[in-house]
Write a protein that holds these residues in place. Sequence first.
Motif, PDB file in Angstrom:
ATOM      1  N   SER A 188       0.848  -1.193   0.000  1.00  0.00           N
ATOM      2  CA  SER A 188       0.000   0.000   0.000  1.00  0.00           C
ATOM      3  C   SER A 188       0.877   1.233   0.000  1.00  0.00           C
ATOM      4  CB  SER A 188      -0.946  -0.002   1.204  1.00  0.00           C
ATOM      5  OG  SER A 188      -0.208  -0.013   2.412  1.00  0.00           O
ATOM      6  N   ALA A 189       0.250   2.397  -0.209  1.00  0.00           N
ATOM      7  CA  ALA A 189       0.978   3.665  -0.261  1.00  0.00           C
ATOM      8  C   ALA A 189       0.360   4.651   0.728  1.00  0.00           C
ATOM      9  CB  ALA A 189       0.940   4.242  -1.671  1.00  0.00           C
ATOM     10  N   LEU A 190       1.215   5.339   1.450  1.00  0.00           N
ATOM     11  CA  LEU A 190       0.778   6.393   2.369  1.00  0.00           C
ATOM     12  C   LEU A 190       0.961   7.734   1.669  1.00  0.00           C
ATOM     13  CD1 LEU A 190      -0.099   7.307   5.242  1.00  0.00           C
ATOM     14  CD2 LEU A 190       2.333   7.475   5.773  1.00  0.00           C
ATOM     15  N   ILE A 191      -0.146   8.417   1.418  1.00  0.00           N
ATOM     16  CA  ILE A 191      -0.157   9.699   0.722  1.00  0.00           C
ATOM     17  C   ILE A 191      -0.830  10.716   1.638  1.00  0.00           C
ATOM     18  CG2 ILE A 191      -1.050  10.954  -1.293  1.00  0.00           C
ATOM     19  CD1 ILE A 191      -1.141   8.110  -2.684  1.00  0.00           C
ATOM     20  N   THR A 192      -0.274  11.918   1.723  1.00  0.00           N
ATOM     21  CA  THR A 192      -0.888  12.979   2.518  1.00  0.00           C
ATOM     22  C   THR A 192      -1.089  14.214   1.652  1.00  0.00           C
ATOM     23  OG1 THR A 192       1.283  13.734   3.272  1.00  0.00           O
ATOM     24  CG2 THR A 192       0.102  12.196   4.694  1.00  0.00           C
ATOM     25  N   ASP A 193      -1.966  15.107   2.122  1.00  0.00           N
ATOM     26  CA  ASP A 193      -2.096  16.415   1.479  1.00  0.00           C
ATOM     27  C   ASP A 193      -1.219  17.419   2.215  1.00  0.00           C
ATOM     28  OD1 ASP A 193      -3.451  17.041   3.810  1.00  0.00           O
ATOM     29  OD2 ASP A 193      -5.396  17.352   2.849  1.00  0.00           O
ATOM     30  N   THR A 194      -1.247  18.674   1.801  1.00  0.00           N
ATOM     31  CA  THR A 194      -0.354  19.671   2.375  1.00  0.00           C
ATOM     32  C   THR A 194      -0.701  20.032   3.811  1.00  0.00           C
ATOM     33  OG1 THR A 194      -1.697  21.414   1.363  1.00  0.00           O
ATOM     34  CG2 THR A 194       0.241  20.669   0.139  1.00  0.00           C
ATOM     35  N   SER A 195      -1.851  19.568   4.305  1.00  0.00           N
ATOM     36  CA  SER A 195      -2.215  19.771   5.706  1.00  0.00           C
ATOM     37  C   SER A 195      -1.882  18.566   6.568  1.00  0.00           C
ATOM     38  CB  SER A 195      -3.712  20.097   5.832  1.00  0.00           C
ATOM     39  OG  SER A 195      -4.000  21.366   5.282  1.00  0.00           O
ATOM     40  N   GLY A 196      -1.267  17.519   5.983  1.00  0.00           N
ATOM     41  CA  GLY A 196      -0.885  16.351   6.745  1.00  0.00           C
ATOM     42  C   GLY A 196      -1.981  15.331   6.927  1.00  0.00           C
ATOM     43  N   ARG A 197      -3.087  15.468   6.174  1.00  0.00           N
ATOM     44  CA  ARG A 197      -4.162  14.478   6.249  1.00  0.00           C
ATOM     45  C   ARG A 197      -3.845  13.312   5.318  1.00  0.00           C
ATOM     46  NH1 ARG A 197      -9.251  18.049   4.851  1.00  0.00           N
ATOM     47  NH2 ARG A 197      -7.775  18.588   3.185  1.00  0.00           N
ATOM     48  N   VAL A 198      -4.349  12.130   5.656  1.00  0.00           N
ATOM     49  CA  VAL A 198      -3.991  10.889   4.966  1.00  0.00           C
ATOM     50  C   VAL A 198      -5.056  10.534   3.935  1.00  0.00           C
ATOM     51  CG1 VAL A 198      -3.523   8.431   5.265  1.00  0.00           C
ATOM     52  CG2 VAL A 198      -2.742  10.077   6.995  1.00  0.00           C
ATOM     53  N   LEU A 199      -4.613  10.183   2.721  1.00  0.00           N
ATOM     54  CA  LEU A 199      -5.532   9.742   1.670  1.00  0.00           C
ATOM     55  C   LEU A 199      -6.030   8.336   1.978  1.00  0.00           C
ATOM     56  CD1 LEU A 199      -5.105  10.136  -2.169  1.00  0.00           C
ATOM     57  CD2 LEU A 199      -5.991   8.031  -1.188  1.00  0.00           C
ATOM     58  N   VAL A 200      -7.350   8.188   2.087  1.00  0.00           N
ATOM     59  CA  VAL A 200      -7.977   6.882   2.284  1.00  0.00           C
ATOM     60  C   VAL A 200      -9.078   6.713   1.239  1.00  0.00           C
ATOM     61  CG1 VAL A 200      -7.472   6.656   4.735  1.00  0.00           C
ATOM     62  CG2 VAL A 200      -9.512   7.897   4.030  1.00  0.00           C
ATOM     63  N   GLN A 201      -9.404   5.463   0.950  1.00  0.00           N
ATOM     64  CA  GLN A 201     -10.389   5.137  -0.085  1.00  0.00           C
ATOM     65  C   GLN A 201     -11.639   4.522   0.519  1.00  0.00           C
ATOM     66  OE1 GLN A 201      -7.358   3.992  -3.746  1.00  0.00           O
ATOM     67  NE2 GLN A 201      -8.118   2.360  -2.451  1.00  0.00           N
ATOM     68  N   ARG A 202     -12.783   4.900  -0.027  1.00  0.00           N
ATOM     69  CA  ARG A 202     -14.032   4.201   0.244  1.00  0.00           C
ATOM     70  C   ARG A 202     -14.261   3.218  -0.894  1.00  0.00           C
ATOM     71  NH1 ARG A 202     -18.384   8.630   0.713  1.00  0.00           N
ATOM     72  NH2 ARG A 202     -16.783  10.123   0.057  1.00  0.00           N
TER      73      ARG A 202
END
Length: 369
Positions: free
Chosen positions: A33-47
């Motif tokens: 899996s891959a850990l991706i964040t936005d510029t605010s440090g929130r984590v990308l998750v999928q539904r």
Amino acid sequence: MTLVPPDDTTRAGTAMTDAEYGASRSTLWTGASALITDTSGRVLVQRVDYRDVHLLPGGAVDAHESPSRAAAREALEELGVTAHYTRGLAVDWIPSNTPGYPAETRFPGEILFVYDGGTWNAEQIAAVRLPDREILAIDFAEPARLPDIMEPGDARRTLSALRARINGTTTLLEDGRPLDPTPLDRHRVLATARKPQHWSWHSATVPSGLPLQQSWGWLFAPDGRVLVLIGTDTGSACLPGGTVDPGDHGGPSATLRRETAEEANARIGEQLLHLGYLYDDNAAQQPGPCARVRMAGRLAGFGPWRPAPATGHTYARLLATPEQVCELFDWGPEGDHQVAAVHAAREQLGLPRPTRQSVTELPRRGGIL
């Protein structure tokens, strides 16, 4: 000379046939899996359409496929983006008795690799193209919210991988738990939701008439890292400093020295530099628009670990690079401007630029820097 036990002729052989050896080895699934964040440090998750919980982008490693290639393939299939993963954040052993797997799958346990997918800006997020089925949507979740929307083991693994990324290391996990916990793990950093502080940064003195609400400090160790405090009961980060008290007749410098002594039981050197201030346009609440000053100086020493006299709260005292500190907060793009001012002050103080390394904790007994 070769030594042979006297009864060697009576001992049974220990050699296995190839079939016996193969049958003796553990069988495990492999995932990536891959850990991706936005510029605010929130984590990308999928539904997804097959589970009622959120997942990181990723999936099973196919036969004869490497984990990094599997993570890249899944990113293309699930998000429509081309990726090349070279940095591993975590390797997790997931036991066979983990809840949630139907008996029909005969789940044997799994080794799961988590790769660093980087920080995405608005343009990269807008370029995501979801497939017609399987992935319903993507969300960016506050790290503290992950246990509410993911399976427990997935949330533990993701938070451990995120802390490893901040540390600049790779972590080995068993069921999402680090085998060698770092201070970020031990103090459950990011376990409490961060308060968004998207205030504008101004590299200037506070204008006359704008109330001064708080004074916080970037306090340097000799190696160029800075002090950050972690609430031991919450895992929340804060810089040394606090609210200006009417008794602080020395202004923001006096506030910073007092608060640093109370919260961190630490001393600041003689020289303090004014970096600038954050303009908090808090017009709807008291005290209304105000300034929150940032200063910089050297740490002169620190006493034994103790609760803050005024509040009873206890803070772990960690050393981290300015960039690592910024990743513990939700400051938005303005955080980069503040970090640039911090490095300018570091150079003015004649201190080296620190390299990213695992965050360390100051000794609880106290000491001299």
